[in-house]
Design a protein around this motif. Sequence first.
Motif, PDB file in Angstrom:
ATOM      1  N   TYR A 187      32.141  33.334  54.762  1.00  8.58           N
ATOM      2  CA  TYR A 187      31.962  33.799  55.912  1.00  8.58           C
ATOM      3  C   TYR A 187      31.707  33.401  56.987  1.00  8.58           C
ATOM      4  O   TYR A 187      31.368  32.325  57.078  1.00  8.58           O
ATOM      5  CB  TYR A 187      31.252  35.175  55.388  1.00  8.58           C
ATOM      6  N   ASP A 192      30.331  39.485  59.286  1.00 11.08           N
ATOM      7  CA  ASP A 192      31.002  38.862  58.608  1.00 11.08           C
ATOM      8  C   ASP A 192      30.809  39.661  56.776  1.00 11.08           C
ATOM      9  O   ASP A 192      32.397  39.884  56.272  1.00 11.08           O
ATOM     10  CB  ASP A 192      31.912  37.730  58.558  1.00 11.08           C
ATOM     11  N   SER A 196      33.391  43.700  54.565  1.00 13.84           N
ATOM     12  CA  SER A 196      33.812  42.944  53.389  1.00 13.84           C
ATOM     13  C   SER A 196      34.535  43.878  52.278  1.00 13.84           C
ATOM     14  O   SER A 196      34.368  43.966  50.821  1.00 13.84           O
ATOM     15  CB  SER A 196      34.448  40.921  52.492  1.00 13.84           C
ATOM     16  N   PHE A 400      33.036  45.492  47.002  1.00 12.94           N
ATOM     17  CA  PHE A 400      33.678  45.315  48.054  1.00 12.94           C
ATOM     18  C   PHE A 400      35.517  46.106  48.240  1.00 12.94           C
ATOM     19  O   PHE A 400      35.835  47.092  46.539  1.00 12.94           O
ATOM     20  CB  PHE A 400      34.384  43.855  47.278  1.00 12.94           C
ATOM     21  N   SER A 403      41.412  45.414  47.294  1.00 14.28           N
ATOM     22  CA  SER A 403      43.255  44.026  47.914  1.00 14.28           C
ATOM     23  C   SER A 403      43.983  45.554  48.120  1.00 14.28           C
ATOM     24  O   SER A 403      44.185  46.373  47.604  1.00 14.28           O
ATOM     25  CB  SER A 403      42.782  43.773  47.358  1.00 14.28           C
TER      26      SER A 403
END
Length: 405
Positions: A187, A192, A196, A400, A403
């Motif tokens: 990161y 940053d 996520s 998180f 995806s």
Amino acid sequence: MKKDSNDYVIRVLDSPLKVNASEWNALLAAQSPGEAANPFMRHEYLAALHESGSATPETGWTPRFITLWQGKTLAGACPLYLKAHSYGEYVFDWAWANAYQQHGLHYYPKALAAVPFTPVPGARLLARTAAERTLLVKALLAWCGDEKLSSLHLLFTADEDVAACEEAGLMLRHTVQFHWTAPPAGYRDFDDFLMSLNQEKRKKIRQERRKVHDAGIHFRWSLGKDISQADWDFFYRCYERTYHEHGNAPYLSRDFFRRMQDTMPENWLLFVAEGTPGGERRPIAASLIAVNAPPSSPGAAAPPLAAYGRYWGALARVDCLHFEACYYQPLQWCIEHGYQRFEGGAQGEHKMARALLPVKTTSAHWLAHPSFADAVERFLEREGAGIQSYMDDLERRNPFKASPK
């Protein structure tokens, strides 16, 4: 002392101080880069637990280190303790002990291969080869049988240990810890990392950090020999007070940490929180983090850099200060210094909200009594199914962002 068919000699030692430190650490370094850097299996760490009076017969930890020798060469070693209780282990077998007692049998003393008070996964069977690791397990079992002990337990074992224990017929048990792992690219900074996470978790972390900031709390950190004597003393005040507030004496003595300062300073990272209760700025809390260190010998393989959440304490109550001291400050430091893993210690589902994900850990067990061994094996089958179901449930609550498909 015993000799096997391959001319290996087994010696059982009643103190870690009777094992040569450089030979022990060389054997640890032979496991893997990650194990070589694991500070908790270093001879200095185990010796400090003993010499400081933290893990001794008086506290229920009687050392019986098993060593395997080929000629004058240390070929294998295992930190083994006779235990008169199950405190300081973090893999709980109180129900097993109670069942023994209810049937008029003695569960204690038992044999425990572990690092006292330290639920960090790692090698327990130090050996040069897989064959010697298997010999070490057989030596442990034979010694426990000769001593007529109720049981043998290897806690938080490395994968290589698990394979040797399975081959020897030990039963496996799984528990869950929570670890943070950086992505391969790392990161850029803490923001940053926050990006996520899903929006709910990102918002929660920012709110918690803001509460500490708005309370006027500032942090400073020191690493290794930069940790001053005054800061070590202040940390222990915090650590000791936290135990006393829960009605217990601390497991580790001030002398233990003094030995860490002297023999393993490179493995410790201290965060100190300073605030202004009553209008005067002063330290009010501290968290001590263990870190592994790069190899000292030129050309040695570099281990994955890892940090381990260990000890904390506070002299004043501030909302969310524990989360800041024990998770957010260490995670920010790990990101800034290229550390790939932060292990949060035993238990604690609340750690998932701070982006530490569930990791299955393994221990291995042998019980001498056949009927109890059968009962425990059936219990572990049921418990194992429950652990897997729990892991599946935790995965559905991953903090998180999903995806992209």
